[in-house]
Design a protein around this motif. Structure first.
Motif, short mmCIF file in Angstrom:
data_model
loop_
_atom_site.label_atom_id
_atom_site.label_comp_id
_atom_site.label_asym_id
_atom_site.label_seq_id
_atom_site.Cartn_x
_atom_site.Cartn_y
_atom_site.Cartn_z
N PRO A 51 0.84 -1.20 0.00
CA PRO A 51 0.00 0.00 0.00
C PRO A 51 0.88 1.25 0.00
O PRO A 51 1.91 1.29 0.66
N ASN A 52 0.45 2.27 -0.74
CA ASN A 52 1.28 3.46 -0.88
C ASN A 52 0.77 4.60 0.00
O ASN A 52 -0.02 4.40 0.92
N GLN A 53 1.23 5.81 -0.31
CA GLN A 53 0.89 6.96 0.52
C GLN A 53 -0.61 7.26 0.50
O GLN A 53 -1.18 7.68 1.51
N VAL A 54 -1.24 7.07 -0.66
CA VAL A 54 -2.70 7.28 -0.75
C VAL A 54 -3.43 6.35 0.21
O VAL A 54 -4.33 6.76 0.94
N ALA A 55 -3.02 5.08 0.20
CA ALA A 55 -3.64 4.10 1.10
C ALA A 55 -3.39 4.45 2.56
O ALA A 55 -4.28 4.29 3.41
N LEU A 56 -2.18 4.94 2.86
CA LEU A 56 -1.87 5.33 4.24
C LEU A 56 -2.77 6.47 4.70
O LEU A 56 -3.32 6.43 5.81
N MET A 99 15.28 -3.38 -6.27
CA MET A 99 15.61 -4.61 -5.55
C MET A 99 15.83 -4.34 -4.08
O MET A 99 15.38 -5.10 -3.21
N LEU A 100 16.51 -3.24 -3.78
CA LEU A 100 16.77 -2.86 -2.39
C LEU A 100 15.45 -2.63 -1.65
O LEU A 100 15.26 -3.09 -0.52
N GLU A 101 14.52 -1.92 -2.29
CA GLU A 101 13.22 -1.65 -1.66
C GLU A 101 12.46 -2.96 -1.40
O GLU A 101 11.88 -3.13 -0.32
N LYS A 102 12.46 -3.84 -2.38
CA LYS A 102 11.73 -5.11 -2.22
C LYS A 102 12.31 -5.94 -1.08
O LYS A 102 11.56 -6.53 -0.27
N GLU A 103 13.63 -6.00 -1.01
CA GLU A 103 14.27 -6.77 0.07
C GLU A 103 14.03 -6.12 1.43
O GLU A 103 13.86 -6.80 2.44
N PHE A 104 14.00 -4.79 1.46
CA PHE A 104 13.77 -4.09 2.72
C PHE A 104 12.34 -4.34 3.20
O PHE A 104 12.10 -4.47 4.41
N VAL A 105 11.40 -4.42 2.27
CA VAL A 105 10.01 -4.74 2.62
C VAL A 105 9.94 -6.11 3.29
O VAL A 105 9.27 -6.29 4.31
N LYS A 106 10.64 -7.08 2.71
CA LYS A 106 10.66 -8.43 3.29
C LYS A 106 11.25 -8.39 4.69
O LYS A 106 10.77 -9.07 5.61
N TYR A 107 12.31 -7.59 4.84
CA TYR A 107 12.95 -7.48 6.16
C TYR A 107 11.98 -6.91 7.19
O TYR A 107 11.86 -7.44 8.30
N TYR A 141 3.56 0.30 4.73
CA TYR A 141 3.26 1.11 3.56
C TYR A 141 4.56 1.57 2.90
O TYR A 141 5.54 1.86 3.58
N HIS A 142 4.52 1.63 1.58
CA HIS A 142 5.66 2.14 0.79
C HIS A 142 5.24 3.51 0.27
O HIS A 142 4.58 3.62 -0.76
N THR A 143 5.60 4.57 0.98
CA THR A 143 5.01 5.89 0.76
C THR A 143 5.75 6.77 -0.24
O THR A 143 5.20 7.74 -0.74
N ALA A 144 7.02 6.45 -0.53
CA ALA A 144 7.82 7.24 -1.47
C ALA A 144 9.08 6.43 -1.77
O ALA A 144 9.36 5.45 -1.07
N PRO A 145 9.85 6.81 -2.81
CA PRO A 145 11.10 6.07 -3.07
C PRO A 145 12.00 6.03 -1.84
O PRO A 145 12.39 7.06 -1.30
N GLY A 146 12.29 4.82 -1.36
CA GLY A 146 13.15 4.67 -0.19
C GLY A 146 12.50 5.03 1.13
O GLY A 146 13.17 5.07 2.15
#
Length: 562
Positions: free
Chosen positions: A145-150, A184-192, A207-212
């Motif tokens: 979910p992104n910033q809109v969802a948040l 790839m970094l973002e995806k792995e960080f989400v898993k973490y 939530y993934h609200t913006a790049p990084g």
């Protein structure tokens, strides 16, 4: 030729005949069909094919339709997928059970062909609208979910707690390694994040609200983590992430983040972002938003008021030059003046640049102030024989607005130009040496002299003296003010003075605030003295002879003796 989009319908019924009859009824609608014979198979096929609409029988072996619907609704990808239950059951309790599981509508067996067609058409339209919503609320790379969802979630949860975190130097990762590795970094960080909070047995939404940038929202932080103090929790989270190493293809990346814990605010995400910007600027690791937000908002209000004050002062011509005398230690008299900007408030109070210059920069009035000062200085010194120094920052040198104004004034006032010294401020790092060097080379063609201001602090160094080859070096006041009491300050001052003199560069001691420092400066052979012992800045070009009452009596005696 226009093509119609093919939508996928999952039909889950334990009787193959029933599935065939439904497919036959819908064959003219250009649908793609997926079939399942029980609830468990329906879940597996749904995850694999992600259908637009699901038609689910109520009573099936292995897992019935009620449990299958209930399970699907727990998965984010199926929270908005239309699910129709087709069943011969008529009891009200069974319908309520289906609604409770998450069914959108019912079709009774035996069904009417046109009813099935119209209901499927209607829910295909709804699903299409839902898919647009999902696309707008899901990050396309991490599927979070992104910033809109948040924002929508925060509207529903008035007392939520969140941790907002940004991967340090993420833009550098994107620029250096490329977009693919950044994703790839973002995806792995989400898993973490998911695994870390799962290990704590915490119920959180990510939530993934913006790049990084990521947000973790707690359902009830006080209930789940109330036994841990907030600073302890932030430290724990920061340190745990810091030791985490992400494998990206052929290399490893050590992740670090800056984070902000926030709760209870009406504009929670906005306030947390504001606080996080503040803590990143100060190179701290985390901040508790609620501890700083009121102060930050007050400072913001004050900054806005300062910008307004500067704007109005410019409009009403209340930006004025003040002049601080510079004393020649060998001649025993005042031979030049440093120009200092002042703002005259509406009530007549004289305001130092310390209180408004940063606001002027943030409000884009800084360069305008510089051009005003240049105009006024040249207008005054056209009729005065003394030398004058003017402060310029790298921002000024790089600005076409300022440089064009300066070169025009130098061209029109050649006699004044030869008495001008430009002091290069050390309050910011030079971003482009070529720009600065070209600027210095050009102003020198007019006879302008160059001084390095505040030497011994900031970004100044001996290598820069050799590179610029200035006419004057002004030794920073933070060193001079301890000259009479601190041996290290004396050694450093003597080193700067000797080094400068060896290159035929004259020296100026700033912040000469009392007679002891003044005598020490003279003993060390520094060429010029400037500070409150000599004279405070004044709106007039005062001299020892014209305004003796403004000067310290011991300075007057020293001047007479020399």
């Amino acid at each position: 030729m226009k093509t119609t989009q093919t939508h996928t319908i999952l039909i889950a019924d334990d009787l193959r005949t029933n599935r065939m009859v439904m497919k036959k009824a819908l064959e003219g609608e250009n649908y793609h069909f997926i079939e399942a014979s029980n609830g468990q198979e329906a879940i597996e096929k749904a995850i694999e094919h992600q259908p637009t609409v699901i038609i689910m029988d109520g009573l099936m072996p292995v897992m019935d339709g009620f449990e299958a619907v209930k399970t699907l609704r727990t998965l984010e990808m199926f929270k908005r997928t239309p699910i129709l239950m087709i069943s011969s059951l008529t009891e009200e309790s069974m319908k309520l059970k289906a609604i409770e599981a998450g069914v959108n509508d019912f079709i009774s067996k035996p069904f009417e062909k046109m009813e099935l067609i119209l209901r499927c058409r209607s829910y295909i339209d709804i699903a299409t609208t839902n898919s647009k919503y999902v696309l707008s609320t899901i990050n396309p790379y991490t599927k979070m979910p992104n910033q809109v969802a948040l924002r929508q979630a925060l509207e529903m949860k008035k007392h939520a707690s969140i941790v907002l975190m940004r991967i340090d130097h993420f833009r550098s990762v994107d620029a250096f390694y490329g977009e693919e590795y950044a994703r790839m970094l973002e995806k792995e960080f989400v898993k973490y994040l998911a695994s870390y909070f799962q290990s704590l047995d915490l119920i959180v939404l990510c939530y993934h609200t913006a790049p990084g940038e990521f947000v973790v929202m707690f359902d009830n932080f006080q209930r789940d983590m109330g036994h841990i103090e907030l600073h302890q929790f932030c430290n724990m989270l920061h340190e745990h992430i810091k030791v985490y190493e992400i494998e990206l293809d052929k290399f490893s990346y050590d992740v670090s983040v800056t984070l902000c814990f926030a709760s209870g605010s009406e504009n929670l995400y906005e306030d947390a972002s504001f606080a996080l910007d503040w803590v990143i600027e100060r190179k701290m690791t985390y901040v508790i938003m609620n501890e700083v937000i009121d102060r930050l908002k007050e400072e913001t209000k004050e900054n806005i008021e300062k910008v307004h004050m500067v704007k109005k002062a410019i409009e009403e011509d209340r930006i004025v030059p003040y002049f601080q005398p510079i004393y020649d230690n060998k001649l025993g008299e005042i031979t030049k003046y440093e120009t200092l900007v002042r703002l005259i408030a509406e009530d007549g109070k004289v305001i130092s640049p310390f209180f408004f210059l940063d606001a002027a920069k943030n409000g884009n009035y800084y360069l305008q102030i510089t051009t005003i000062m240049l105009e006024k200085v040249f207008a005054i010194f056209k009729y005065v024989e003394a030398e004058v120094t003017v402060n310029l920052s790298f921002l000024d040198m790089a600005s076409p607005q300022v440089s064009e104004k300066l070169f025009k004034l130098l061209e029109e006032n050649p006699d004044t130009a030869k008495r001008v010294t430009l002091e290069l401020l050390e309050d910011e790092e030079v971003e482009d040496d070529a720009v600065m060097e070209a600027f210095i080379q050009k102003v020198r063609t007019y006879g302008v002299k160059i001084a390095i201001d505040d030497f011994g602090s900031g970004y100044s160094n001996f290598q820069r003296i050799m590179k610029i080859n200035p006419d004057f070096v002004k030794i920073d006041g933070s060193i001079i003010k301890h000259l009479a009491t601190d041996a290290k300050s004396e050694v450093l001052t003597q080193a700067i003075n000797n080094f400068s003199h060896s290159l035929q560069i004259q020296t100026v001691a700033e912040f000469v605030s009392d007679e002891t420092i003044f005598r020490k400066v003279q003993e060390m052979g520094i060429d010029y003295a400037q500070g409150y012992f000599i004279a405070e800045p004044h709106d007039k070009l005062v001299t020892l002879q014209s305004n003796p009452t403004l000067f310290h009596k011991n300075l007057l005696e020293a001047a007479r003796q020399s």
